[in-house]
Write a protein that holds these residues in place. Structure first.
Motif, PDB file in Angstrom:
ATOM      1  N   HIS A 114      -9.062  59.270  32.287  1.00 54.31           N
ATOM      2  CA  HIS A 114     -10.459  58.663  32.462  1.00 54.31           C
ATOM      3  C   HIS A 114     -11.051  59.476  33.653  1.00 54.31           C
ATOM      4  N   ASP A 115     -10.367  60.891  34.073  1.00 57.28           N
ATOM      5  CA  ASP A 115     -10.811  61.124  35.326  1.00 57.28           C
ATOM      6  C   ASP A 115     -10.714  60.584  36.725  1.00 57.28           C
ATOM      7  N   GLY A 116      -9.901  59.503  36.346  1.00 57.92           N
ATOM      8  CA  GLY A 116      -9.615  58.703  37.849  1.00 57.92           C
ATOM      9  C   GLY A 116      -8.543  59.130  38.543  1.00 57.92           C
ATOM     10  N   LEU A 117      -7.926  58.118  39.503  1.00 56.19           N
ATOM     11  CA  LEU A 117      -6.851  58.423  40.218  1.00 56.19           C
ATOM     12  C   LEU A 117      -5.715  57.627  39.601  1.00 56.19           C
ATOM     13  N   LEU A 118      -4.439  57.892  39.993  1.00 53.48           N
ATOM     14  CA  LEU A 118      -3.330  57.149  39.780  1.00 53.48           C
ATOM     15  C   LEU A 118      -3.166  56.276  41.145  1.00 53.48           C
ATOM     16  N   GLU A 119      -3.153  55.146  40.918  1.00 56.81           N
ATOM     17  CA  GLU A 119      -2.998  54.207  42.128  1.00 56.81           C
ATOM     18  C   GLU A 119      -1.885  53.191  42.022  1.00 56.81           C
ATOM     19  N   VAL A 120      -1.056  53.287  42.868  1.00 53.59           N
ATOM     20  CA  VAL A 120       0.231  52.522  43.272  1.00 53.59           C
ATOM     21  C   VAL A 120       0.070  51.436  44.651  1.00 53.59           C
ATOM     22  N   LEU A 121       0.237  50.247  44.571  1.00 49.37           N
ATOM     23  CA  LEU A 121       0.576  49.210  45.577  1.00 49.37           C
ATOM     24  C   LEU A 121       2.043  49.022  45.432  1.00 49.37           C
ATOM     25  N   GLU A 122       2.537  49.120  46.541  1.00 48.69           N
ATOM     26  CA  GLU A 122       4.225  48.561  46.724  1.00 48.69           C
ATOM     27  C   GLU A 122       4.101  47.575  47.705  1.00 48.69           C
ATOM     28  N   VAL A 123       4.482  46.358  47.598  1.00 53.14           N
ATOM     29  CA  VAL A 123       4.769  45.413  48.569  1.00 53.14           C
ATOM     30  C   VAL A 123       6.215  45.065  48.451  1.00 53.14           C
ATOM     31  N   THR A 124       6.791  45.029  49.680  1.00 55.09           N
ATOM     32  CA  THR A 124       8.210  44.611  50.076  1.00 55.09           C
ATOM     33  C   THR A 124       8.274  43.462  51.030  1.00 55.09           C
ATOM     34  N   ASP A 125       8.690  42.569  50.402  1.00 56.77           N
ATOM     35  CA  ASP A 125       8.978  41.186  51.452  1.00 56.77           C
ATOM     36  C   ASP A 125      10.420  41.140  51.775  1.00 56.77           C
TER      37      ASP A 125
END
Length: 167
Positions: A114-125
């Motif tokens: 849809h003409d947007g971004l690929l967003e990725v959040l990676e959280v490491t505990d």
């Protein structure tokens, strides 16, 4: 002058109350880590100087909450005293543990169709690691975006304290 000062005080108290209500909606009942280290490469968030990452396993989402503190010059009456809040909320798509028992949660949303971004959040505990290593932060968060027009990744990294339950 006195009326202006009274009006500004009233407006600020309303703005402060509204901000507190928004925070309750943002944090919910998730596990929260206060961010203590910022390496921001996304221009939209470059002024952020405090924040937290919320891991909401019940609703399967990760929220990265960043605040921009307003710097008001000494002896100046600044109208925008409330900090600007940025909330990045993505659905968790997978989680895994490594051989040291650190747990990583990955959340992403692909807006490219849809003409947007690929967003990725990676959280490491790292709070329950079994290896004999000292990590600089108990929680590390990585926020990446892929711009479909330039095909370039932008990455921001955050280090934080151990997760605690926010209620």
């Amino acid at each position: 002058m006195k009326q202006t000062l009274v009006l500004m005080t009233i407006l600020f108290s309303f703005a402060k109350g509204a901000h507190a209500l928004d925070l309750n909606a943002i944090y919910g009942n998730g596990m929260t880590s206060e961010i203590t280290d910022f390496e921001i490469n996304h221009s939209n968030y470059r002024l952020a100087n405090s924040g937290s990452v919320i891991l909401d396993l019940e609703n399967e989402i990760i929220r990265l909450v960043l605040f921009e503190k307003v710097d008001c010059p000494k002896d100046m009456a600044c109208i925008a005293l409330a900090p600007t809040t940025h909330v990045i909320e993505l659905p968790i798509v997978r989680s895994y543990s490594d051989w040291c028992d650190s747990t990583t949660f990955v959340a992403e949303i692909d807006g490219r169709p849809h003409d947007g971004l690929l967003e990725v959040l990676e959280v490491t505990d790292f709070s329950k690691i079994s290896c004999r290593i000292k990590m600089p932060f108990m929680v590390e968060t990585e926020y990446r975006t892929l711009n479909p027009w330039t095909n370039e990744w932008t990455q921001s990294n955050f280090g934080g304290k151990e997760f605690y339950i926010y209620k």
